[in-house]
Write a protein that holds these residues in place. Sequence first.
Motif, PDB file in Angstrom:
ATOM      1  N   GLU A 151      53.794  66.307  59.590  1.00 34.52           N
ATOM      2  CA  GLU A 151      52.985  67.017  58.787  1.00 34.52           C
ATOM      3  C   GLU A 151      52.720  65.782  57.649  1.00 34.52           C
ATOM      4  O   GLU A 151      51.814  65.295  57.206  1.00 34.52           O
ATOM      5  N   ARG A 154      50.679  63.072  59.261  1.00 31.30           N
ATOM      6  CA  ARG A 154      49.324  63.534  59.257  1.00 31.30           C
ATOM      7  C   ARG A 154      48.723  63.364  57.934  1.00 31.30           C
ATOM      8  O   ARG A 154      47.522  62.604  58.012  1.00 31.30           O
ATOM      9  N   ALA A 157      48.140  59.351  57.382  1.00 32.15           N
ATOM     10  CA  ALA A 157      47.156  58.978  58.344  1.00 32.15           C
ATOM     11  C   ALA A 157      45.773  59.339  57.701  1.00 32.15           C
ATOM     12  O   ALA A 157      44.757  58.349  58.034  1.00 32.15           O
ATOM     13  N   LYS A 158      45.712  60.396  57.052  1.00 29.46           N
ATOM     14  CA  LYS A 158      44.260  60.840  56.671  1.00 29.46           C
ATOM     15  C   LYS A 158      43.919  60.147  55.582  1.00 29.46           C
ATOM     16  O   LYS A 158      42.879  59.487  55.208  1.00 29.46           O
ATOM     17  N   ARG A 180      47.008  62.170  67.490  1.00 30.43           N
ATOM     18  CA  ARG A 180      46.144  61.449  66.799  1.00 30.43           C
ATOM     19  C   ARG A 180      45.684  61.855  65.734  1.00 30.43           C
ATOM     20  O   ARG A 180      45.431  62.964  65.598  1.00 30.43           O
ATOM     21  N   GLU A 181      45.434  61.089  64.568  1.00 28.28           N
ATOM     22  CA  GLU A 181      44.828  61.475  63.391  1.00 28.28           C
ATOM     23  C   GLU A 181      43.726  60.519  62.987  1.00 28.28           C
ATOM     24  O   GLU A 181      44.249  59.313  62.744  1.00 28.28           O
TER      25      GLU A 181
END
Length: 370
Positions: A151, A154, A157-158, A180-181
């Motif tokens: 988490e 993620r 990555a965002k 993937r993100e």
Amino acid sequence: MSGGIRRRATVVRELGKDVLFVDSGSLTKDVGRQSEMKAETMAEALKSAGVDAINLTSLDAQLGRGSVLSIARLSGGKLIASQLPEGNELGLPRWLGEGPFLVGGVTTKPHALAASLGLQPKALEEAVAEFALEAISRTKTPVLLLEGGLEEARVLAKDYPSLRLIVYRTIGDPPAEPLREGDTLLVTPGDRGKSVLKLSFSDGAFQAYQPLSLGPEHADDRHVASIYSGYLKRVTSSSLLEQVPRTKGAPFAGTAACISCHGSAGKIWKKSAHAHALATLEKEGHSRDPDCVSCHVVGLSLTTGFRSRNATPQLADVGCESCHGTGGLHSKKPYLHKMAHVGDKACASCHTAENSPRFDFAAYWAKIRH
């Protein structure tokens, strides 16, 4: 048994020259003299295997400044800490460049770095932002090693879409397929060093994801095997087994005493792997290693338990009392001091996922039923 730095080195060398080899850190998980030895050995072994970057995690930092400096030196200067300030007192690089890549390393537990090292680390988001900008300025592909879970990976990555690869931490085996993100690949090698992840890189992107399990089909690398042998000699010469904390315990009878009455069970035991459990360690050089010996002898954690093959030969190997408990009183007055019945829970302390990954109680019990 699966995993190990000796097999990992073999796999990495077989991949050839054009390889970026990174380690997400946590070279040990505890504190104490043996943990320091483990971390130093891992650092030296990783250097031998050609590691390009090792992330400094909170678990490594808890060993203290001296050990961290030793890890950095033995790794050939490959220990990175992107959350430490530039020009930090430890002299650790914030990131390292190798070929088309820039590798950074962060943790979701910066307070642990501060507490262990006496430094003021940057917040996670600030450090990752600076790392991403550094990669852009150098026109490098950013690879981030994260002491954190999926988490957290993620979210990063965002928030920082220029990242191309994030190696996160998880328990268990690596997923069969990568996640993937956006344009960022999220991968994990799993825990306990039991797998290696192989990816190819072309046209600015990571692809051809392949988890490689480090099973016995992979031979030990001879260079790292020599380093590992040195570690075992240090463990023995440091008398770590003699320093194992012990609690007061009831007397043991010894396996021979048990068999004198329980003859049929004794015959089954003699044909089992339990009957030569200590010899297995002696063959591998681990017979004075506290991490291993406890599951190969009787009662190592008790004052009345195993000391050495010479001092307490009756308690060598996995004997009756390893599962059934101390039987000294029972052997003298069996009707007054009865032994408790045991089940699968008696196996669980040693047959863990790490030590015995294929353990199935029903299948194993069928071999020693008595």
